[in-house]
Design a protein around this motif. Structure first.
Motif, PDB file in Angstrom:
ATOM      1  N   SER A  75     -73.848-131.650   7.084  1.00 38.29           N
ATOM      2  CA  SER A  75     -72.668-131.627   6.229  1.00 38.29           C
ATOM      3  C   SER A  75     -72.833-132.550   5.024  1.00 38.29           C
ATOM      4  O   SER A  75     -72.392-132.220   3.914  1.00 38.29           O
ATOM      5  N   GLU A  78     -75.164-130.665   2.643  1.00 38.54           N
ATOM      6  CA  GLU A  78     -74.556-129.451   2.094  1.00 38.54           C
ATOM      7  C   GLU A  78     -73.438-129.766   1.103  1.00 38.54           C
ATOM      8  O   GLU A  78     -73.303-129.117   0.058  1.00 38.54           O
ATOM      9  N   SER A  79     -72.621-130.763   1.409  1.00 35.47           N
ATOM     10  CA  SER A  79     -71.470-131.087   0.566  1.00 35.47           C
ATOM     11  C   SER A  79     -71.821-131.910  -0.666  1.00 35.47           C
ATOM     12  O   SER A  79     -70.995-132.068  -1.564  1.00 35.47           O
ATOM     13  N   LYS A 157     -80.312-126.198   6.871  1.00 34.55           N
ATOM     14  CA  LYS A 157     -79.923-125.938   5.489  1.00 34.55           C
ATOM     15  C   LYS A 157     -78.417-126.118   5.273  1.00 34.55           C
ATOM     16  O   LYS A 157     -77.983-126.399   4.161  1.00 34.55           O
ATOM     17  N   ASN A 158     -77.650-125.887   6.336  1.00 35.54           N
ATOM     18  CA  ASN A 158     -76.199-126.053   6.257  1.00 35.54           C
ATOM     19  C   ASN A 158     -75.670-126.354   7.654  1.00 35.54           C
ATOM     20  O   ASN A 158     -76.439-126.430   8.622  1.00 35.54           O
TER      21      ASN A 158
END
Length: 269
Positions: A75, A78-79, A157-158
């Protein structure tokens, strides 16, 4: 900066509803097992209670540590929170070990509350027991699988990919590798199967922790006579030293690999 980051991450994890639900679940399950032990007749050796504690240790605890820990790291990446953190005076090592320490502290708190419930029930009923070996291996389980969770989060990746990767690692460690070993054992010689089992035990942290429970609780006879020489070695000073080295490798190895992968990703950007 590193201490501030650890405090911030720990507060965020404790505020997470996932973590709060996991804490309630563990408290209820520990209390249920302790209550069953209170109602059952006390039996020495490997009892249903110890088997229940061991299953809880090896199935539920790694599952939640892997999923929550890997999604937390993924997270951040990704964020864009990790990209923002890189602008602050904090090293890559500080980030990796900060996430690891905050994850470990969160699950230590859950274990502490769960053990406290069992001890309170022990004080009331007097017949409930909490083996010290189980407590120690619970701590070791968190330390090992938290490191693997950080590595899974770095690779992912996410968040969805991190969840899938964590479940694959959990299923492989707890289920798939055992079935593969049993399948191989049907068409190879017994001594080959024994050798493969010992090798797989060291390469699979879940099985190594399970072996550690039998070793330190003095119940290695459960493994059978084929493992006599193996367990006899681990009951020596060199065996205890090797056990500590393997555990340290499972903790530090994933963290350093995760740091290396994350540094490669930073260079690629």
């Amino acid at each position: 900066m590193n201490q501030l980051f650890i405090k911030l991450e720990w507060k965020q994890m404790l505020r997470s509803r996932w973590m709060q639900l996991v804490g309630v679940l563990f408290i209820l399950v520990f209390a249920a097992i302790a209550l069953i032990q209170q109602l059952a007749l006390p039996v020495d050796g490997f009892t249903r209670q110890t088997a229940s504690f061991l299953n809880l240790l090896l199935f539920l605890l790694p599952l939640f540590v892997l999923t929550i820990g890997s999604m937390s790291v993924a997270s951040d990446i990704e964020s864009g929170w990790y990209s923002l953190l890189k602008t602050y005076p904090m090293s890559l090592t500080g980030y990796i070990f900060g996430k690891y320490i905050s994850l470990v502290l969160s699950f230590f708190l859950i274990l502490l509350m769960s053990f406290a419930v069992v001890l309170i029930m022990s004080g009331v009923a007097g017949s409930v027991q909490l083996p010290l070996v189980f407590v120690s291996l619970s701590v070791l389980t968190v330390l090992i699988f938290a490191a693997i969770a950080v590595l899974c989060g770095v690779i992912a990746k996410n968040r969805l990919h991190a969840l899938a990767l964590a479940l694959v690692v959990w299923a492989a460690a707890l289920l798939l590798l055992q079935y593969v070993l049993m399948a191989v054992g049907t068409f190879v010689a017994g001594h080959v199967t024994l050798t493969l089992t010992i090798i797989m035990m060291h390469l699979n942290p879940a099985e190594f922790i399970r072996f550690g429970y039998f070793l330190f609780s003095g119940q290695t006879t459960v493994l059978g006579p084929s493992f006599f020489e193996f367990t006899d070695f681990y009951n020596s000073v060199f065996g205890y030293l090797l056990f500590g080295i393997v555990c340290a490798a499972w903790i530090l190895g994933p963290l350093f690999i995760g740091q290396w992968i994350l540094s490669r990703k930073g260079r690629a950007e």
